[in-house]
Scaffold this motif. Structure first.
Motif, PDB file in Angstrom:
ATOM      1  N   LEU A  98       0.857  -1.173   0.000  1.00  0.00           N
ATOM      2  CA  LEU A  98       0.000   0.000   0.000  1.00  0.00           C
ATOM      3  C   LEU A  98       0.900   1.231   0.000  1.00  0.00           C
ATOM      4  O   LEU A  98       1.761   1.374   0.870  1.00  0.00           O
ATOM      5  N   VAL A  99       0.712   2.099  -0.993  1.00  0.00           N
ATOM      6  CA  VAL A  99       1.482   3.344  -1.077  1.00  0.00           C
ATOM      7  C   VAL A  99       0.552   4.494  -0.739  1.00  0.00           C
ATOM      8  O   VAL A  99      -0.506   4.649  -1.352  1.00  0.00           O
ATOM      9  N   ILE A 100       0.938   5.293   0.258  1.00  0.00           N
ATOM     10  CA  ILE A 100       0.141   6.446   0.674  1.00  0.00           C
ATOM     11  C   ILE A 100       0.979   7.704   0.461  1.00  0.00           C
ATOM     12  O   ILE A 100       2.031   7.873   1.066  1.00  0.00           O
ATOM     13  N   ASP A 101       0.498   8.579  -0.439  1.00  0.00           N
ATOM     14  CA  ASP A 101       1.219   9.811  -0.766  1.00  0.00           C
ATOM     15  C   ASP A 101       0.212  10.816  -1.294  1.00  0.00           C
ATOM     16  O   ASP A 101      -0.680  10.438  -2.061  1.00  0.00           O
ATOM     17  N   ASP A 102       0.348  12.070  -0.900  1.00  0.00           N
ATOM     18  CA  ASP A 102      -0.594  13.101  -1.349  1.00  0.00           C
ATOM     19  C   ASP A 102      -0.250  13.660  -2.728  1.00  0.00           C
ATOM     20  O   ASP A 102      -1.030  14.421  -3.292  1.00  0.00           O
ATOM     21  N   GLU A 103       0.894  13.289  -3.273  1.00  0.00           N
ATOM     22  CA  GLU A 103       1.304  13.770  -4.600  1.00  0.00           C
ATOM     23  C   GLU A 103       0.974  12.715  -5.649  1.00  0.00           C
ATOM     24  O   GLU A 103       1.596  11.636  -5.668  1.00  0.00           O
ATOM     25  N   LEU A 121       4.650   5.028   3.314  1.00  0.00           N
ATOM     26  CA  LEU A 121       3.981   6.258   3.722  1.00  0.00           C
ATOM     27  C   LEU A 121       4.843   7.482   3.451  1.00  0.00           C
ATOM     28  O   LEU A 121       5.996   7.526   3.879  1.00  0.00           O
ATOM     29  N   ASP A 122       4.263   8.469   2.783  1.00  0.00           N
ATOM     30  CA  ASP A 122       4.926   9.766   2.667  1.00  0.00           C
ATOM     31  C   ASP A 122       4.870  10.426   4.045  1.00  0.00           C
ATOM     32  O   ASP A 122       3.856  10.343   4.736  1.00  0.00           O
ATOM     33  N   ILE A 123       5.950  11.038   4.473  1.00  0.00           N
ATOM     34  CA  ILE A 123       5.964  11.654   5.798  1.00  0.00           C
ATOM     35  C   ILE A 123       5.114  12.928   5.824  1.00  0.00           C
ATOM     36  O   ILE A 123       4.291  13.114   6.708  1.00  0.00           O
ATOM     37  N   LEU A 142       7.361   1.472   5.650  1.00  0.00           N
ATOM     38  CA  LEU A 142       8.520   2.150   5.080  1.00  0.00           C
ATOM     39  C   LEU A 142       8.094   3.585   4.806  1.00  0.00           C
ATOM     40  O   LEU A 142       7.104   3.812   4.113  1.00  0.00           O
ATOM     41  N   PHE A 143       8.799   4.547   5.384  1.00  0.00           N
ATOM     42  CA  PHE A 143       8.500   5.954   5.120  1.00  0.00           C
ATOM     43  C   PHE A 143       9.282   6.426   3.905  1.00  0.00           C
ATOM     44  O   PHE A 143      10.432   6.025   3.698  1.00  0.00           O
ATOM     45  N   SER A 144       8.642   7.300   3.114  1.00  0.00           N
ATOM     46  CA  SER A 144       9.349   7.958   2.017  1.00  0.00           C
ATOM     47  C   SER A 144       9.186   9.463   2.216  1.00  0.00           C
ATOM     48  O   SER A 144       8.177   9.921   2.752  1.00  0.00           O
ATOM     49  N   THR A 145      10.183  10.207   1.795  1.00  0.00           N
ATOM     50  CA  THR A 145      10.111  11.654   1.975  1.00  0.00           C
ATOM     51  C   THR A 145      11.034  12.379   1.007  1.00  0.00           C
ATOM     52  O   THR A 145      12.041  11.832   0.574  1.00  0.00           O
ATOM     53  N   GLY A 146      10.642  13.593   0.683  1.00  0.00           N
ATOM     54  CA  GLY A 146      11.502  14.468  -0.089  1.00  0.00           C
ATOM     55  C   GLY A 146      12.264  15.398   0.835  1.00  0.00           C
ATOM     56  O   GLY A 146      13.355  15.844   0.541  1.00  0.00           O
ATOM     57  N   PHE A 147      11.651  15.696   1.969  1.00  0.00           N
ATOM     58  CA  PHE A 147      12.289  16.586   2.934  1.00  0.00           C
ATOM     59  C   PHE A 147      11.579  16.462   4.273  1.00  0.00           C
ATOM     60  O   PHE A 147      10.360  16.451   4.330  1.00  0.00           O
TER      61      PHE A 147
END
Length: 128
Positions: free
Chosen positions: A13-18, A59-61, A86-91
């Protein structure tokens, strides 16, 4: 990079607002033979997990509007303490990255990421 032998049966499951990040993650993970479901908010992801199982949640942070990835993860782990995340983030700031690492029991995946980077991180999280 070889996918794990049972990837065809594993749902991520990928959760990201972008929206573009959802497309990128879905395409890369499908190339590695994973099943992928995407949600555009923490709330939608938690709702999906009320009725579905995911082998891993990415999850996007930082998500806006609504709850961020760390908050969504905290709520998720209350009901599913063994859920792999697993968290993913750009910043993100150091304190947020530290909290994310504590919750997910590992490092964050930094955007932009390559097929090899996401594959390696996913495999390390899915190991028993």
């Amino acid at each position: 990079l070889l996918p794990m032998t049972d990837t065809g049966s594993q749902l991520i499951l990928v959760i990201d607002d972008e929206p573009v990040q959802l497309v990128i993650a879905k395409k890369l993970l499908e190339r590695l033979s994973y099943k992928v479901h995407c949600c555009a908010s923490g709330e939608a992801g938690l709702e999906f997990l009320n009725t579905h199982h995911a082998d891993l949640v990415i999850l996007d942070i930082i998500m806006d509007p609504g709850i961020d990835g760390v908050t969504a993860c905290e709520q998720l782990l209350e009901t599913r303490p063994d859920q792999k995340v697993l968290f993913s983030t750009g910043f993100s700031d150091k304190a947020t990255l530290t909290r994310a690492a504590e919750l997910s029991k590992g490092k964050c995946l930094f955007k932009p990421y390559s097929l090899e980077q996401i594959g390696t991180m996913v495999q390390s999280r899915l190991r028993p």
